[in-house]
Design an enzyme around this catalytic site. Structure first.
Site, mmCIF file in Angstrom:
data_model
loop_
_atom_site.group_PDB
_atom_site.id
_atom_site.type_symbol
_atom_site.label_atom_id
_atom_site.label_comp_id
_atom_site.label_asym_id
_atom_site.label_seq_id
_atom_site.Cartn_x
_atom_site.Cartn_y
_atom_site.Cartn_z
ATOM 1 C CB VAL A 1 -51.417 32.950 -36.185
ATOM 2 C CG1 VAL A 1 -52.192 34.392 -36.060
ATOM 3 C CG2 VAL A 1 -52.362 32.503 -35.000
ATOM 4 C CG ASP A 2 -55.888 35.072 -41.193
ATOM 5 O OD1 ASP A 2 -56.839 34.526 -40.664
ATOM 6 O OD2 ASP A 2 -55.611 35.789 -41.919
ATOM 7 N N GLY B 1 -46.017 39.830 -36.552
ATOM 8 C CA GLY B 1 -45.393 38.927 -37.751
ATOM 9 C C GLY B 1 -44.987 39.915 -38.856
ATOM 10 C CB VAL B 2 -46.124 39.687 -42.363
ATOM 11 C CG1 VAL B 2 -45.716 38.136 -42.778
ATOM 12 C CG2 VAL B 2 -47.743 39.525 -41.959
#
Length: 179
Positions: free
Chosen positions: A39-40, A129-130
């Site tokens: 998203v970033d 996420g990650v």
């Protein structure tokens, strides 16, 4: 869609946070505010160079954003007015204060929004996420912190939880108040 038994101002959306017309979107940022993956990266690409320049000014003043904290910038080419960048914790098994740090992401983002007269705000799934934060636990933290904040604050008109993927969306739909 509204989540039952929660504040009527909380909305659940499956989609692309960069396309929402809200006062502020929250970015699940990295400590250096560089723009990265997930998203970033999507927010930085959609916002254009203005967002990177604004993040650069923050880095020059304070070196970035610590985990659990939040900073605000103009939104560049996004439909939103602001981007609130918050740095979620990397999950390391739960023994490094990850739960409190994630909760602080939501609290600090909401406080910053109210300080800037934001009425509508959209959150992505932070740290799931990650950064590998367990998705069900993260959903419970998000709902608890947003719900607690809204019980004390009447300035915000809508808080949107925006899930890009079907898995996180389903987790929020099934959430029953237990973490």
């Amino acid at each position: 869609m509204r989540l039952k038994s929660l504040d009527e101002r909380i909305q659940l959306i499956q989609g692309d946070i960069t396309r929402l017309k809200v006062d502020a979107i929250v970015n699940a940022a990295n400590r250096g505010l560089w723009g990265g993956g997930g998203v970033d990266g999507a927010i930085h690409r959609a916002a254009g160079p203005e967002l990177s320049e604004a993040c650069g000014r923050i880095r020059n003043v304070q070196g970035g954003c610590p985990t659990g904290e939040a900073v605000i910038t103009p939104a560049g080419r996004l439909a939103a007015r602001y981007v609130i960048h918050t740095v979620g914790p990397v999950w390391n098994g739960g023994g490094e204060n990850e739960v409190e740090l994630l909760a602080a992401c939501y609290r600090n983002s909401l406080k910053l929004a109210v300080d800037h007269a934001v009425k509508t705000i959209a959150f992505p799934n932070i740290s799931t996420g990650v950064y590998r934060f367990p998705k069900k636990l993260a959903a419970g933290i998000a709902l608890r912190e947003i719900g607690d904040f809204l019980r004390q604050d009447r300035n915000l008109e809508a808080v949107m939880l925006v899930c890009f993927d079907a898995e996180n969306y389903a987790i929020y739909l099934q959430w029953n108040g237990r973490e």
